[in-house]
Design an enzyme around this catalytic site. Structure first.
Site, PDB file in Angstrom:
ATOM      1  N   ASN A 166       0.866  -1.178   0.000  1.00  8.33           N
ATOM      2  CA  ASN A 166       0.000   0.000   0.000  1.00  8.33           C
ATOM      3  C   ASN A 166       0.901   1.225   0.000  1.00  8.33           C
ATOM      4  OD1 ASN A 166      -1.872   2.027   0.429  1.00  8.33           O
ATOM      5  ND2 ASN A 166      -2.256   1.495   2.563  1.00  8.33           N
ATOM      6  N   LYS A 213       0.138   4.272  -0.162  1.00  7.32           N
ATOM      7  CA  LYS A 213      -0.478   5.449   0.457  1.00  7.32           C
ATOM      8  C   LYS A 213      -0.261   6.667  -0.460  1.00  7.32           C
ATOM      9  CE  LYS A 213      -0.177   3.348   4.982  1.00  7.32           C
ATOM     10  NZ  LYS A 213      -0.075   3.576   6.451  1.00  7.32           N
ATOM     11  N   HIS A 219      -9.522   1.301   5.230  1.00  8.92           N
ATOM     12  CA  HIS A 219      -8.244   1.497   5.906  1.00  8.92           C
ATOM     13  C   HIS A 219      -8.451   2.460   7.067  1.00  8.92           C
ATOM     14  CE1 HIS A 219      -4.071   2.649   6.654  1.00  8.92           C
ATOM     15  NE2 HIS A 219      -3.728   1.555   6.009  1.00  8.92           N
ATOM     16  N   GLU A 265      -6.905   4.913   8.072  1.00  6.43           N
ATOM     17  CA  GLU A 265      -6.722   6.323   7.727  1.00  6.43           C
ATOM     18  C   GLU A 265      -7.967   6.888   7.063  1.00  6.43           C
ATOM     19  OE1 GLU A 265      -1.982   5.444   7.317  1.00  6.43           O
ATOM     20  OE2 GLU A 265      -3.167   5.736   5.496  1.00  6.43           O
ATOM     21  N   GLU A 325      -5.294  -4.606  10.790  1.00  2.87           N
ATOM     22  CA  GLU A 325      -4.263  -3.596  10.973  1.00  2.87           C
ATOM     23  C   GLU A 325      -4.525  -2.835  12.277  1.00  2.87           C
ATOM     24  OE1 GLU A 325      -2.338  -2.222   6.933  1.00  2.87           O
ATOM     25  OE2 GLU A 325      -4.168  -1.138   7.323  1.00  2.87           O
ATOM     26  N   GLY A 343       2.557   2.658  10.892  1.00  6.35           N
ATOM     27  CA  GLY A 343       3.478   3.770  10.734  1.00  6.35           C
ATOM     28  C   GLY A 343       4.155   4.218  12.014  1.00  6.35           C
ATOM     29  N   SER A 353       3.480  -1.976  10.476  1.00  2.00           N
ATOM     30  CA  SER A 353       4.934  -1.987  10.669  1.00  2.00           C
ATOM     31  C   SER A 353       5.554  -3.351  10.390  1.00  2.00           C
ATOM     32  CB  SER A 353       5.294  -1.499  12.076  1.00  2.00           C
ATOM     33  OG  SER A 353       4.867  -0.163  12.276  1.00  2.00           O
TER      34      SER A 353
END
Length: 249
Positions: free
Chosen positions: A11, A13, A96, A98, A167, A173, A211
């Site tokens: 991904n 991003k 996701h 985010e 996730e 991150g 991560s």
């Protein structure tokens, strides 16, 4: 006993440029074949066409990082599943963390996006995961089951056609990674929830994201219910992404 083939998805991003993408993709292509895993990359919308051309007939698939829940219409800035399908898109990430956090996407909106993707033959990668506060409050299982439940109820008998990615938000991150035992425990919960909804649960791919790096991928992927990874930062470096894909077996 199932023999699920691993899946490793990058991904990107909101990263990329013509030059950087070309270098990254060539590095991935040069490492083929990947014996134990299917490999794909999910790029920003402006680059999907060039990614499609570069990866054509390579055995490396590609996908989008989002998809609209709507088929067409006055939805400025949205991209439909039909548009993606026309270019040969294979996957679409939906839900996701985010998107949930920064764009306010609800569980039902995520489910509707998954349904839209499936309607055009795309495989949705449905993301679920808890925040650090939710984990510390002992709410992990309730949160991920609630998120997945909306998708199960919306897709019905088609639920067996999706990929699920766990996730934990606190590991995305941050450099922090769920321990293999922590990740496996949540994957087992998700597998059991899917088993109650479809006879295909044992064959469905459940990915871990958060991560993932070359030095922890093998132990994560060796867990009974972890079938690969949805890779963020490490997917931007060909050497790291290739090492993670090879760690699948």
């Amino acid at each position: 006993m199932t023999t699920r083939r691993k899946l490793v998805v990058g991904n990107w991003k909101m990263h990329g440029s013509h030059a950087a993408n070309a270098e990254l993709l060539q590095g991935i292509l040069a490492a083929r074949p990947f014996a134990a895993a299917d490999v794909a990359v999910c790029a920003p919308f402006p680059y999907l066409s060039e990614v499609a051309v570069t990866l054509a007939n390579s055995g490396v698939a590609w996908g989008a990082q989002d998809v609209s829940a709507h088929a067409q219409g006055a939805y400025t800035g949205e991209v439909s599943a039909a548009m993606l399908q026309e270019f040969g898109c294979r996957f679409a990430i939906v839900g996701h963390s985010e998107r949930r956090a920064y764009h306010g996407e609800t569980d039902q909106q995520v489910a509707d996006k998954a349904q839209a993707a499936l309607s055009k033959g795309l495989t949705p990668i449905v993301c679920v995961g808890e925040t650090l506060a939710q984990r510390e409050a002992g709410e992990t299982e309730a949160v991920v089951k609630r998120q997945l439940s909306a998708v199960i109820h919306t897709l019905g008998q088609c639920i067996g056609e999706i990929v699920v990615a766990y996730e934990p938000v606190w590991a995305i991150g941050t450099g922090r990674t769920a321990s293999p035992e922590q990740a496996q425990a949540v994957h087992a919960v998700l597998r059991a929830q899917l088993a109650a909804a479809t006879a295909r649960a044992a064959d469905m791919k459940l990915l871990y994201g958060g991560s993932v790096k070359p030095d922890n991928a093998a132990i994560l992927f060796s867990q009974a219910d972890i079938d690969g990874g949805l890779i963020g930062g490490a997917a931007l470096k060909a050497a790291d992404f290739v090492a993670i894909a090879r760690a699948a077996g």
